[in-house]
Write a protein that holds these residues in place. Structure first.
Motif, PDB file in Angstrom:
ATOM      1  N   VAL A  52       0.861  -1.180   0.000  1.00 46.00           N
ATOM      2  CA  VAL A  52       0.000   0.000   0.000  1.00 46.00           C
ATOM      3  C   VAL A  52       0.894   1.226   0.000  1.00 46.00           C
ATOM      4  CG1 VAL A  52      -1.770   1.247   1.275  1.00 46.00           C
ATOM      5  CG2 VAL A  52      -1.796  -1.245   1.208  1.00 46.00           C
ATOM      6  N   GLN A  53       0.711   2.075  -0.982  1.00 45.02           N
ATOM      7  CA  GLN A  53       1.562   3.251  -1.117  1.00 45.02           C
ATOM      8  C   GLN A  53       1.281   4.311  -0.064  1.00 45.02           C
ATOM      9  OE1 GLN A  53       4.161   3.477  -3.188  1.00 45.02           O
ATOM     10  NE2 GLN A  53       3.706   1.381  -3.752  1.00 45.02           N
ATOM     11  N   ARG A  54       0.025   4.399   0.356  1.00 45.02           N
ATOM     12  CA  ARG A  54      -0.344   5.462   1.282  1.00 45.02           C
ATOM     13  C   ARG A  54      -1.533   5.045   2.127  1.00 45.02           C
ATOM     14  NH1 ARG A  54      -0.986  11.335  -1.134  1.00 45.02           N
ATOM     15  NH2 ARG A  54       1.096  10.690  -1.660  1.00 45.02           N
ATOM     16  N   VAL A  55      -1.485   5.382   3.382  1.00 48.54           N
ATOM     17  CA  VAL A  55      -2.614   5.175   4.284  1.00 48.54           C
ATOM     18  C   VAL A  55      -2.980   6.545   4.832  1.00 48.54           C
ATOM     19  CG1 VAL A  55      -3.399   4.180   6.460  1.00 48.54           C
ATOM     20  CG2 VAL A  55      -1.939   2.848   4.939  1.00 48.54           C
ATOM     21  N   ARG A  56      -4.215   6.922   4.636  1.00 46.93           N
ATOM     22  CA  ARG A  56      -4.666   8.201   5.175  1.00 46.93           C
ATOM     23  C   ARG A  56      -5.269   7.959   6.550  1.00 46.93           C
ATOM     24  NH1 ARG A  56      -4.061  12.406   1.950  1.00 46.93           N
ATOM     25  NH2 ARG A  56      -4.043  12.066  -0.285  1.00 46.93           N
ATOM     26  N   ALA A  57      -4.692   8.616   7.511  1.00 50.27           N
ATOM     27  CA  ALA A  57      -5.175   8.485   8.885  1.00 50.27           C
ATOM     28  C   ALA A  57      -6.115   9.641   9.186  1.00 50.27           C
ATOM     29  CB  ALA A  57      -3.994   8.501   9.842  1.00 50.27           C
ATOM     30  N   GLY A  58      -6.967   9.425  10.123  1.00 48.91           N
ATOM     31  CA  GLY A  58      -7.874  10.478  10.542  1.00 48.91           C
ATOM     32  C   GLY A  58      -7.136  11.579  11.286  1.00 48.91           C
ATOM     33  N   ALA A  59      -7.752  12.726  11.343  1.00 42.99           N
ATOM     34  CA  ALA A  59      -7.166  13.853  12.058  1.00 42.99           C
ATOM     35  C   ALA A  59      -7.313  13.652  13.566  1.00 42.99           C
ATOM     36  CB  ALA A  59      -7.859  15.142  11.631  1.00 42.99           C
ATOM     37  N   PHE A  60      -6.426  14.231  14.304  1.00 44.33           N
ATOM     38  CA  PHE A  60      -6.515  14.222  15.756  1.00 44.33           C
ATOM     39  C   PHE A  60      -5.861  15.495  16.275  1.00 44.33           C
ATOM     40  CE2 PHE A  60      -2.528  12.251  14.744  1.00 44.33           C
ATOM     41  CZ  PHE A  60      -1.640  12.798  15.673  1.00 44.33           C
ATOM     42  N   GLN A  61      -6.172  15.837  17.485  1.00 47.01           N
ATOM     43  CA  GLN A  61      -5.611  17.027  18.114  1.00 47.01           C
ATOM     44  C   GLN A  61      -4.656  16.604  19.220  1.00 47.01           C
ATOM     45  OE1 GLN A  61      -6.160  20.234  17.089  1.00 47.01           O
ATOM     46  NE2 GLN A  61      -4.532  20.742  18.508  1.00 47.01           N
ATOM     47  N   PRO A  62      -3.344  16.755  18.999  1.00 42.14           N
ATOM     48  CA  PRO A  62      -2.417  16.362  20.060  1.00 42.14           C
ATOM     49  C   PRO A  62      -2.504  17.332  21.240  1.00 42.14           C
ATOM     50  CG  PRO A  62      -1.227  17.337  18.214  1.00 42.14           C
ATOM     51  CD  PRO A  62      -2.668  17.236  17.813  1.00 42.14           C
ATOM     52  N   SER A  78      -4.745   6.472  15.077  1.00 42.03           N
ATOM     53  CA  SER A  78      -5.350   7.119  13.913  1.00 42.03           C
ATOM     54  C   SER A  78      -5.064   6.323  12.633  1.00 42.03           C
ATOM     55  CB  SER A  78      -4.801   8.544  13.799  1.00 42.03           C
ATOM     56  OG  SER A  78      -5.400   9.220  12.742  1.00 42.03           O
ATOM     57  N   VAL A  79      -3.827   5.891  12.479  1.00 41.29           N
ATOM     58  CA  VAL A  79      -3.450   5.087  11.308  1.00 41.29           C
ATOM     59  C   VAL A  79      -4.196   3.761  11.315  1.00 41.29           C
ATOM     60  CG1 VAL A  79      -1.551   3.799  10.217  1.00 41.29           C
ATOM     61  CG2 VAL A  79      -1.187   6.149  11.008  1.00 41.29           C
ATOM     62  N   TYR A  80      -4.304   3.141  12.488  1.00 41.87           N
ATOM     63  CA  TYR A  80      -4.998   1.867  12.579  1.00 41.87           C
ATOM     64  C   TYR A  80      -6.452   1.993  12.115  1.00 41.87           C
ATOM     65  CZ  TYR A  80      -6.665  -2.627  14.037  1.00 41.87           C
ATOM     66  OH  TYR A  80      -7.225  -3.875  14.013  1.00 41.87           O
ATOM     67  N   GLY A  81      -7.045   3.153  12.332  1.00 43.31           N
ATOM     68  CA  GLY A  81      -8.396   3.387  11.832  1.00 43.31           C
ATOM     69  C   GLY A  81      -8.493   3.224  10.325  1.00 43.31           C
ATOM     70  N   GLY A  82      -7.394   3.416   9.612  1.00 49.49           N
ATOM     71  CA  GLY A  82      -7.371   3.261   8.158  1.00 49.49           C
ATOM     72  C   GLY A  82      -7.012   1.877   7.679  1.00 49.49           C
ATOM     73  N   GLY A  84      -7.406  -1.133   9.978  1.00 51.93           N
ATOM     74  CA  GLY A  84      -7.962  -2.148  10.878  1.00 51.93           C
ATOM     75  C   GLY A  84      -9.146  -2.884  10.288  1.00 51.93           C
ATOM     76  N   LYS A  85      -9.542  -3.949  10.970  1.00 53.44           N
ATOM     77  CA  LYS A  85     -10.671  -4.780  10.527  1.00 53.44           C
ATOM     78  C   LYS A  85     -11.980  -4.020  10.408  1.00 53.44           C
ATOM     79  CE  LYS A  85      -9.568  -9.467  11.821  1.00 53.44           C
ATOM     80  NZ  LYS A  85      -9.959 -10.594  12.639  1.00 53.44           N
ATOM     81  N   SER A  86     -12.160  -3.004  11.218  1.00 53.59           N
ATOM     82  CA  SER A  86     -13.427  -2.273  11.207  1.00 53.59           C
ATOM     83  C   SER A  86     -13.545  -1.293  10.057  1.00 53.59           C
ATOM     84  CB  SER A  86     -13.583  -1.521  12.532  1.00 53.59           C
ATOM     85  OG  SER A  86     -12.522  -0.590  12.678  1.00 53.59           O
ATOM     86  N   ARG A  87     -12.575  -1.260   9.199  1.00 59.21           N
ATOM     87  CA  ARG A  87     -12.512  -0.358   8.061  1.00 59.21           C
ATOM     88  C   ARG A  87     -13.702  -0.432   7.176  1.00 59.21           C
ATOM     89  NH1 ARG A  87      -8.013  -0.746   3.867  1.00 59.21           N
ATOM     90  NH2 ARG A  87      -8.664   1.079   2.882  1.00 59.21           N
TER      91      ARG A  87
END
Length: 87
Positions: A52-62, A78-82, A84-87
Protein backbone atom coordinates in the motif's frame (compact mmCIF):
# COMPACT_ATOMS: atom_id res chain seq x y z
CA UNK A 1 0.93 -14.13 14.63
CA UNK A 2 4.04 -12.49 13.18
CA UNK A 3 3.75 -8.87 12.19
CA UNK A 4 6.25 -7.19 9.89
CA UNK A 5 5.71 -3.46 9.87
CA UNK A 6 7.73 -0.99 7.86
CA UNK A 7 7.00 2.71 7.88
CA UNK A 8 8.98 4.27 5.09
CA UNK A 9 7.80 7.81 5.61
CA UNK A 10 5.58 9.42 8.21
CA UNK A 11 4.25 12.85 7.31
CA UNK A 12 2.77 14.91 10.12
CA UNK A 13 1.14 18.08 8.89
CA UNK A 14 0.80 20.88 11.41
CA UNK A 15 3.00 19.30 14.08
CA UNK A 16 6.38 20.80 14.87
CA UNK A 17 8.90 18.41 16.42
CA UNK A 18 12.48 19.04 17.39
CA UNK A 19 14.71 16.70 15.40
CA UNK A 20 15.65 14.79 18.53
CA UNK A 21 12.03 13.74 19.11
CA UNK A 22 11.36 12.35 15.65
CA UNK A 23 12.96 8.97 16.33
CA UNK A 24 11.07 8.58 19.62
CA UNK A 25 7.74 9.36 17.93
CA UNK A 26 8.49 6.87 15.13
CA UNK A 27 9.38 4.15 17.65
CA UNK A 28 6.16 4.80 19.57
CA UNK A 29 4.10 4.65 16.37
CA UNK A 30 5.66 1.35 15.36
CA UNK A 31 5.23 -0.18 18.83
CA UNK A 32 1.58 0.83 19.25
CA UNK A 33 0.60 0.03 15.67
CA UNK A 34 2.21 -3.40 16.00
CA UNK A 35 0.31 -3.99 19.23
CA UNK A 36 -3.01 -2.96 17.66
CA UNK A 37 -2.45 -5.18 14.64
CA UNK A 38 -1.53 -8.19 16.78
CA UNK A 39 -4.52 -7.66 19.06
CA UNK A 40 -7.18 -6.81 16.47
CA UNK A 41 -5.95 -7.78 13.01
CA UNK A 42 -6.20 -5.80 9.78
CA UNK A 43 -8.64 -5.39 6.91
CA UNK A 44 -8.82 -7.92 4.08
CA UNK A 45 -6.74 -5.70 1.78
CA UNK A 46 -3.81 -5.89 4.18
CA UNK A 47 -4.24 -9.59 5.00
CA UNK A 48 -3.66 -10.35 1.31
CA UNK A 49 -0.18 -8.87 1.59
CA UNK A 50 -0.69 -6.06 -0.85
CA UNK A 51 1.79 -3.21 -0.86
CA UNK A 52 0.00 0.00 0.00
CA UNK A 53 1.56 3.25 -1.12
CA UNK A 54 -0.34 5.46 1.28
CA UNK A 55 -2.61 5.18 4.28
CA UNK A 56 -4.67 8.20 5.18
CA UNK A 57 -5.18 8.48 8.88
CA UNK A 58 -7.87 10.48 10.54
CA UNK A 59 -7.17 13.85 12.06
CA UNK A 60 -6.51 14.22 15.76
CA UNK A 61 -5.61 17.03 18.11
CA UNK A 62 -2.42 16.36 20.06
CA UNK A 63 -2.30 17.65 23.61
CA UNK A 64 -0.07 20.67 24.15
CA UNK A 65 2.32 18.81 26.44
CA UNK A 66 2.33 15.46 24.64
CA UNK A 67 5.44 13.39 25.06
CA UNK A 68 6.83 11.70 21.94
CA UNK A 69 5.39 8.41 23.23
CA UNK A 70 1.91 9.90 23.74
CA UNK A 71 2.02 11.49 20.29
CA UNK A 72 3.19 8.23 18.69
CA UNK A 73 0.36 6.33 20.36
CA UNK A 74 -2.22 8.82 19.08
CA UNK A 75 -0.78 8.63 15.57
CA UNK A 76 -0.81 4.81 15.62
CA UNK A 77 -4.45 4.71 16.68
CA UNK A 78 -5.35 7.12 13.91
CA UNK A 79 -3.45 5.09 11.31
CA UNK A 80 -5.00 1.87 12.58
CA UNK A 81 -8.40 3.39 11.83
CA UNK A 82 -7.37 3.26 8.16
CA UNK A 83 -6.09 -0.32 8.11
CA UNK A 84 -7.96 -2.15 10.88
CA UNK A 85 -10.67 -4.78 10.53
CA UNK A 86 -13.43 -2.27 11.21
CA UNK A 87 -12.51 -0.36 8.06
Amino acid sequence: MNVKLHIDRLVLEGIQLPGSQGAAVKAAVEAELGRLIKANGVSQEFRQGQVVQRVRAGAFQPARNSTPRMLGTQIAKSVYGGIGKSR
